[in-house]
Motif scaffolding. Sequence first.
Motif, PDB file in Angstrom:
ATOM      1  N   MET A 116      51.805  69.448   2.476  1.00 37.96           N
ATOM      2  CA  MET A 116      50.713  70.376   2.758  1.00 37.96           C
ATOM      3  C   MET A 116      49.368  69.842   2.289  1.00 37.96           C
ATOM      4  SD  MET A 116      50.507  74.280   1.409  1.00 37.96           S
ATOM      5  CE  MET A 116      52.041  74.871   2.100  1.00 37.96           C
ATOM      6  N   TRP A 117      49.335  69.168   1.127  1.00 33.28           N
ATOM      7  CA  TRP A 117      48.063  68.840   0.499  1.00 33.28           C
ATOM      8  C   TRP A 117      47.723  67.357   0.492  1.00 33.28           C
ATOM      9  CZ3 TRP A 117      44.573  72.431  -1.056  1.00 33.28           C
ATOM     10  CH2 TRP A 117      45.030  73.746  -1.174  1.00 33.28           C
ATOM     11  N   GLY A 118      48.672  66.489   0.883  1.00 32.85           N
ATOM     12  CA  GLY A 118      48.408  65.070   0.794  1.00 32.85           C
ATOM     13  C   GLY A 118      47.349  64.620   1.795  1.00 32.85           C
ATOM     14  N   PRO A 119      46.782  63.451   1.565  1.00 28.64           N
ATOM     15  CA  PRO A 119      45.710  62.954   2.437  1.00 28.64           C
ATOM     16  C   PRO A 119      46.136  62.786   3.894  1.00 28.64           C
ATOM     17  CG  PRO A 119      46.388  61.269   0.862  1.00 28.64           C
ATOM     18  CD  PRO A 119      47.060  62.533   0.449  1.00 28.64           C
ATOM     19  N   GLU A 120      47.431  62.506   4.130  1.00 25.69           N
ATOM     20  CA  GLU A 120      47.859  62.329   5.513  1.00 25.69           C
ATOM     21  C   GLU A 120      47.814  63.644   6.272  1.00 25.69           C
ATOM     22  OE1 GLU A 120      49.301  60.142   2.448  1.00 25.69           O
ATOM     23  OE2 GLU A 120      50.335  61.991   2.980  1.00 25.69           O
ATOM     24  N   ALA A 121      47.777  64.745   5.537  1.00 23.15           N
ATOM     25  CA  ALA A 121      47.794  66.043   6.199  1.00 23.15           C
ATOM     26  C   ALA A 121      46.447  66.382   6.818  1.00 23.15           C
ATOM     27  CB  ALA A 121      48.173  67.120   5.185  1.00 23.15           C
ATOM     28  N   GLU A 122      45.404  65.636   6.423  1.00 24.18           N
ATOM     29  CA  GLU A 122      44.062  65.978   6.887  1.00 24.18           C
ATOM     30  C   GLU A 122      43.988  65.972   8.398  1.00 24.18           C
ATOM     31  OE1 GLU A 122      40.942  64.239   4.684  1.00 24.18           O
ATOM     32  OE2 GLU A 122      39.536  64.255   6.338  1.00 24.18           O
ATOM     33  N   GLY A 123      43.619  67.110   8.938  1.00 21.67           N
ATOM     34  CA  GLY A 123      43.457  67.223  10.382  1.00 21.67           C
ATOM     35  C   GLY A 123      44.747  67.398  11.142  1.00 21.67           C
ATOM     36  N   THR A 124      45.905  67.160  10.492  1.00 17.95           N
ATOM     37  CA  THR A 124      47.157  67.239  11.244  1.00 17.95           C
ATOM     38  C   THR A 124      48.031  68.421  10.860  1.00 17.95           C
ATOM     39  OG1 THR A 124      48.135  65.696   9.693  1.00 17.95           O
ATOM     40  CG2 THR A 124      47.313  64.790  11.771  1.00 17.95           C
ATOM     41  N   ILE A 125      48.186  68.665   9.564  1.00 21.09           N
ATOM     42  CA  ILE A 125      49.069  69.749   9.144  1.00 21.09           C
ATOM     43  C   ILE A 125      48.243  71.022   9.046  1.00 21.09           C
ATOM     44  CG2 ILE A 125      50.697  70.539   7.398  1.00 21.09           C
ATOM     45  CD1 ILE A 125      51.656  68.025   8.562  1.00 21.09           C
TER      46      ILE A 125
END
Lengths: 316, 302, 322
Positions: free
Chosen positions: C147-156
Motif C-alpha cells: 500500500m505504501w511502498g514507492p512502487e505503489a505510486e500512481g498504481t495502487i
Amino acid sequence: MVIRTDTALAPVSLRATGATRRRLYVQALFKGLFGLAAFLTVGVTILIVLSLLIPALRFFSEVSLGEFFGSTRWTPLFEPPSFGVWPIVVGTAWTTGIALLVAIPFGLGVAVYLSEYADRRVRAILKPFLEILAGVPTVVLGFFGLFLVNPEIVQRFWPIGTVSTFSGLAAGLVVGVMIIPTVASLAEDAMTAVPRGLREGGFALGGTRREVATSVVFPAALSGIVAAIVLAGSRAIGETTIVLLVAGSRPTLGWNPGDQMQSMASFIGFAGIGDQPTGSTGYLTIFAVGLLLFIITFLLNIVSIRIVRRFREVYE
Amino acid sequence: MTSVSPEQVATAVALRSSTSPRRRVVDAVFKLFLWISVGVALGTLITLLIDLITEGWPRLNSDLVVNMPSARPERAGIQSAIFGSLWVVGTTALISIPTGVSAAIYLEEFAKKDRWYNRLIELNIQNLASVPSVVYGMLGLAFIARGVLSFGFTVMTAALILTLVVLPTVVIASREALRAVPNSLRHGSLALGATEWETVYRQVLPAAVPGIATGTILSTSRALGESAPLLLVGALTFVTFNPEGFDSSYTVLPLAIFRFISEARIEFRPLAAAASVVLLIVLLGMNSIAIFVRNRFEKKLR
Amino acid sequence: MKSRTMRLMSLLAVLALLLAACGDGGAEEPATTAAGGGELEGDIVIDGSSTVTPLITVAAEDFQIENPGVRVTVATSGTGGGFEKFCVGETDVSMASRPISEEETGICETNAIEPVEFIVANDALSVIVNPGNDWTTCLTVEQLNTMWGPEAEGTINIWNQIDPAFPDQAMNLFGAGSDSGTFDYFTDEINGEEGVIRTDYNPSEDDNVTIIGVEGDVGAVGFLGLSYVLENEGRIIALEVDGGNGCVAPSAETVIDGSYVPLGRPLFVYFKAESLQRPEVAAFARYYADNQESITQTALFIPLSDEQAAQQQAELDEITGD
C-alpha cells in the motif's frame, strides 16, 4: 518732486535672513526626513527582491530550470526530491480560476446594484456589510471552508466527480467570496465616477436602467473594472491560509477540482510551518516558489496599470 | 393647466409600449441576478457569523480570554494570544504610522510630481500594495528572523514584518486624506508668508488628521488579522505567557485560531470558533472607531 | 496642532498602560516551589515531533503552573526539524519519535552540543481507517508495504489491489510528512528504509489533517501515533497489525509486552547537556520523571514500563548529582 536715483536702482538682496532663514532650515530638515521615509518604500521593494533572489539563485544552481519547468512531479520535501513546479502552478490556476468565477459575476453584480439601482438607505446598510466581509481574517474563512463549506455544501451538492474532505473547489469558492468586496468596491468606485450626463443621455434615448447600466456605464468604467478584477485576481493568487487549511497538501495535476491540491502560496505556507533550516533544499525551494509568485503578481500589476491607461484614454 | 393633446398621449403610449415585453423580461432577470449577487455576499457573511456563534457558543465566556492555551481543551483560552496581538499590532502601529504618514506628506506636499524618482516611488508603492502578504513573511524569514538582523522568532520580528505589510496601505490612505484638504487652505497660508512646511504643519495636517486616523486605524486592523506572514516565522508555538519585551516569544490571535483548527481533538473546534468570534468583535470595534472618527470630524471641513 | 499632539499623547499613554499591564500580568509570585526549592526563573525552548508534542505540552503547562517564573515554549517543527535546531543550539529540548540518527549526532558534535536521551513514553504507531470500513480489521506488514511502498505510486489506488477479497473502493492516503519521526519510523519498518515511500499521499506535520481526512472518506487510510487514536475514538478506527505472529491490536499492553510489532516504539526527548546545568531545566526533567505516570495518562499516551521508569530516574540522579 525729487527722484532719488541711488535708492531706486540699488539692488535688493533676496537672501533670507534671521528668522526666515531658521524657518527654511526647519523646512529642509523635515523635507529631508519625510523624503527619507518615502525612499524607504523603494528600499522595501529592493529588500523583497533580494530576499527572494539570493536563495532562489542558490536553488537554481542546484536544480536546473529544465527540471523546474519541465517535470510534473512536485515532491521537494521527500527523498529523493522532485522539483517539477507544474502541479502547484496548476493548483494555483484552479483555486484562482474558481475564485474569479465566483467573484467576477457576483462582485460586479453587487457593484452595478450599488451604483445604479440602490437608494441611499440600502447603500448605507449594504456598504458596511461589505466592509465587514472584506475584513474577515483569512484564518476564520479557512475554518469556515474546512468545517462548513466543504462538508455541508460542496460535498453534498457538487455533481461532477468526487469531492474529498480537502478540496481545491471549496478553497476556490471561499477565496472567491473573500474577494467579492474587492471587486465590488473598486468597480463601484469606477462606475460612480462616470459622469451623470452619460447616464442621462442613455435614459433620454429610451434606455431602461439595465440598458444604461450595461451599455453606457459599464463600458465607460471599463478601465476601473478591469483594474478591480486584476487586483482581486492577484489577491486570489497569493492567498495562503485558506488554501492551506481547505485544499490539503497533496499537489495534484488533474481535472477534478474536488480533489486535494496545493497552490504556490499554500506550498510556501506548508513548508514554512515545518521550519526548514537555513540553506537546506526545503528552505531554498520556498524562495524559488516565492520568486515565481512575486514575478507573477508583479506582472499582473503592470498589466493592470497598462490596461487602465489604455482604456482610460478612449473614454475620457 | 395645460391639456394633453391626443398626439402627446399617443407618443407617450408608444414610448411606453416600445419597451417590448422581451426587454422587460431581460430587465427583470438582470435585476434578479443583481439581487442574487447581493444575496451571495450577504448570505455567506451571515452564514459564517451564525456558524461561528453556534459552534463557539459553549466556549464564549470569560474563561476564554482569561485562560492560557492548554493541552486540555476544557482549560484552554487565548490570553497569551490577546496580549501577543496587542504587543505585536501596537508595535506595528508605532513604527508604520509615523513612517507611512511622513512618506505620504512628502509625496503629496513636497515632491515635484514630474521628477522621475518621485513617480518611481508612487509606482513602487502601488506595486507593494498588491504583493501577497506571504512574500513579506519570506522577507522576514530571510532577513529579519534570520540572516542580517537575526532577531529570531520574537515580537519585534513580527512587528517589522507586519509594518512592511501595512505600510503601502497607510501611505495610500494618508495621501487620500491629504488630497482631500482643499488647496485654498494651502494657498491662503502660503500667501500669508508661511513656508511650505509651516503650511503643512499648521494647516493641512490638522485638517487631514481625521482622514489619516481613519486610514491608519483600518490599516492597523488589517495587521491584526494577518496569518500567512507570521506562519513562516514560527508564531505557531505553544505559548502560555504574555510577552514581556520586544524579544519575547509570542503568539497572536489568528495563529491561536490556526492552532485550534490544527488540534486533533474535536473539543478544540468550539474554541476555534469562539476565538474567531473574539477576533471579529475586536476588528469590528476597530472599524467602528475608524468610521466614527471619520464621521464625527470630517464634517468640520465642510 | 494641539488636538493632534493630544491625540498622540493619549495614544502613547494608552499603549504605555497596556504594556505596563502586560508586565504586571507576568510577574506573579509562585505559590509553590518546584522540586529543588527556591523560585525558579528562566526560559526553556522545546521543539520537535508532533507525536510527542501533546505529551510535552501537558508537562510544560503543569510545570509552569507550579513554577510561574519559568517560561516554556513548545514548537512543532517535526522530529527532523527539531534536531536541526537542537544541533545548532537554538533549543534546549528536542522531542523525537525516533532515536537521534548518527548524522544528527555528528552535527551536534561539531557544534559542541551534547544530547542527553530520555525515553518519555511508549507509542503504538497505528494504522487507521474510516469507521465505515467493514472489509478489514487487520493488515499484514507485506500488505502495508504494498500500500505504501514507492512502487505503489500512481498504481495502487483501489482496495482490492491489496487483497482481492476487498471491495472495489478507491483508496485515499494520509500520513505524516517527511520532517516527522513518525514518518521515519513508519517508512523504516514498513518499507524497509527510512524515507522511502510513495509520494502521492496527503502529507502533513499536523496529525489533525490525517484524522479529518480519514474520518471523511470511507476508503481512506492513514498512520499516526496512538494518542491521537484514543483522543478521537469514534471518528476513526485503528487496525490490527500482523507483524508475523498474528494480528495484534495497538494498545498500552501490547506495546509494553512487545507483541505489537513492528510498530511499537519508544518516544524520546533529548536535553542539551549544557541546559541541564540550569536549575529550571533540571527541575523540568525531574518534574517529568516524578510525574510521568499521571502526565502520560492525561495525555492518553502509553506510560513507561517499570524498568524504563527506573532507568530514567537513575539517569537523572546521575546527571543532577542527587
